[in-house]
Design a protein around this motif. Structure first.
Motif, PDB file in Angstrom:
ATOM      1  N   ASP A 101       9.454  -0.022  -4.925  1.00 60.00           N
ATOM      2  CA  ASP A 101       8.902   1.310  -5.213  1.00 60.00           C
ATOM      3  C   ASP A 101       8.298   1.911  -3.946  1.00 60.00           C
ATOM      4  O   ASP A 101       8.487   3.103  -3.655  1.00 60.00           O
ATOM      5  N   GLU A 102       7.543   1.049  -3.217  1.00 58.34           N
ATOM      6  CA  GLU A 102       6.957   1.536  -1.961  1.00 58.34           C
ATOM      7  C   GLU A 102       8.053   1.952  -0.976  1.00 58.34           C
ATOM      8  O   GLU A 102       7.942   2.999  -0.315  1.00 58.34           O
ATOM      9  N   LEU A 103       9.106   1.108  -0.879  1.00 59.16           N
ATOM     10  CA  LEU A 103      10.196   1.440   0.034  1.00 59.16           C
ATOM     11  C   LEU A 103      10.900   2.721  -0.387  1.00 59.16           C
ATOM     12  O   LEU A 103      11.316   3.524   0.468  1.00 59.16           O
ATOM     13  N   GLU A 104      11.052   2.901  -1.713  1.00 54.21           N
ATOM     14  CA  GLU A 104      11.675   4.141  -2.183  1.00 54.21           C
ATOM     15  C   GLU A 104      10.804   5.345  -1.832  1.00 54.21           C
ATOM     16  O   GLU A 104      11.322   6.410  -1.445  1.00 54.21           O
ATOM     17  N   ARG A 155       8.464 -17.872 -14.536  1.00 56.27           N
ATOM     18  CA  ARG A 155       7.245 -17.087 -14.318  1.00 56.27           C
ATOM     19  C   ARG A 155       7.107 -16.701 -12.846  1.00 56.27           C
ATOM     20  O   ARG A 155       6.768 -15.555 -12.519  1.00 56.27           O
ATOM     21  N   ASP A 156       7.375 -17.701 -11.964  1.00 62.20           N
ATOM     22  CA  ASP A 156       7.314 -17.397 -10.529  1.00 62.20           C
ATOM     23  C   ASP A 156       8.326 -16.310 -10.164  1.00 62.20           C
ATOM     24  O   ASP A 156       8.024 -15.399  -9.381  1.00 62.20           O
ATOM     25  N   GLU A 193       6.593  -8.335  -7.680  1.00 62.82           N
ATOM     26  CA  GLU A 193       6.225  -8.017  -6.305  1.00 62.82           C
ATOM     27  C   GLU A 193       7.330  -7.237  -5.607  1.00 62.82           C
ATOM     28  O   GLU A 193       7.072  -6.240  -4.920  1.00 62.82           O
ATOM     29  N   LEU A 194       8.583  -7.714  -5.780  1.00 62.09           N
ATOM     30  CA  LEU A 194       9.701  -7.031  -5.148  1.00 62.09           C
ATOM     31  C   LEU A 194       9.882  -5.625  -5.704  1.00 62.09           C
ATOM     32  O   LEU A 194      10.245  -4.695  -4.976  1.00 62.09           O
ATOM     33  N   THR A 195       9.637  -5.491  -7.028  1.00 62.06           N
ATOM     34  CA  THR A 195       9.745  -4.166  -7.638  1.00 62.06           C
ATOM     35  C   THR A 195       8.706  -3.217  -7.052  1.00 62.06           C
ATOM     36  O   THR A 195       9.001  -2.047  -6.744  1.00 62.06           O
ATOM     37  N   ALA A 196       7.471  -3.755  -6.901  1.00 61.50           N
ATOM     38  CA  ALA A 196       6.422  -2.932  -6.291  1.00 61.50           C
ATOM     39  C   ALA A 196       6.799  -2.575  -4.855  1.00 61.50           C
ATOM     40  O   ALA A 196       6.649  -1.416  -4.426  1.00 61.50           O
TER      41      ALA A 196
END
Length: 207
Positions: free
Chosen positions: A133-136, A119-120, A127-130
């Motif tokens: 996405d921001e980095l992309e 779960r963690d 979080e990393l995906t978000a």
């Protein structure tokens, strides 16, 4: 006397008749008793033979029963041995079951911990995906900026090339002008040298 003799004779006759009748009756009774005993003896013999047959059959049944009992005893001993072996196997199985339950409990704890870590990890992945996405998005913006800067750079390079061309032209003009100045200064010096001292024009001063 004659009367007494007749009475005695009659008595004797009666006694003889009675004795004869008793003897015949006794003989007949004896004969009947003998026949009855013979029948009873025959019946007893037949009964005895039947009982002997029953006894023989009973002995055979008893022998078979004893053999079966011995077989049952042997089977019982084998069964007791099997039961003992099964009991030992059961104890081993119970021991293995306890060990397995302990391992299962430990595995469940590890599974719960793994699920918690999972779960963690999933939250971290979210979080990393978000963040990705921001980095992309940032990368896209930067790429757009880079494209704009490259366009500006190309335009600046073109402008710079034009300016360099202009500079080269101006430098050529400057060189030409400097050559012309040098020529004019030489002409001026020659012209000034032709004047007598004290008569030079003001333009010749300092030449």
């Amino acid at each position: 006397m004659s009367s007494l003799g007749r009475s005695l004779n009659l008595g004797l006759v009666l006694v003889v008749v009675l004795l004869t009748a008793g003897t015949v009756g006794a003989t007949m009774f004896y004969q009947y008793s003998v026949d009855s005993l013979d029948q009873q003896n025959e019946q007893l013999r037949e009964r005895n033979e039947a009982l002997e047959q029953d006894l023989s059959q009973t002995r055979q049944n008893l022998s078979a029963t004893r053999a079966e009992l011995q077989e049952l005893n042997s089977s019982l001993e084998r069964t007791r041995g099997d039961v003992s072996q099964v009991a030992n196997n059961l104890e081993d199985t119970e021991s293995q079951l306890e060990s397995t339950q302990s391992e299962l409990s430990s595995t469940r704890n590890e599974l719960q911990e793994t699920e918690s870590n999972l779960r963690d990890a999933r939250n971290r992945i979210s979080e990393l995906t978000a963040t990705l996405d921001e980095l992309e998005e940032q990368r896209n913006r930067l790429e757009n900026q880079i494209d704009d800067l490259e366009t500006d750079n190309e335009e600046l390079e073109e402008t710079n090339a034009e300016l360099e061309t202009q500079i080269e032209t101006l430098q050529s003009d400057i060189d030409d002008l400097e050559d012309r100045v040098d020529e004019l200064e030489a002409d001026l010096r020659r012209a000034c040298s032709e004047f007598e001292d004290g008569n030079e024009p003001a333009v010749c001063s300092g030449v």
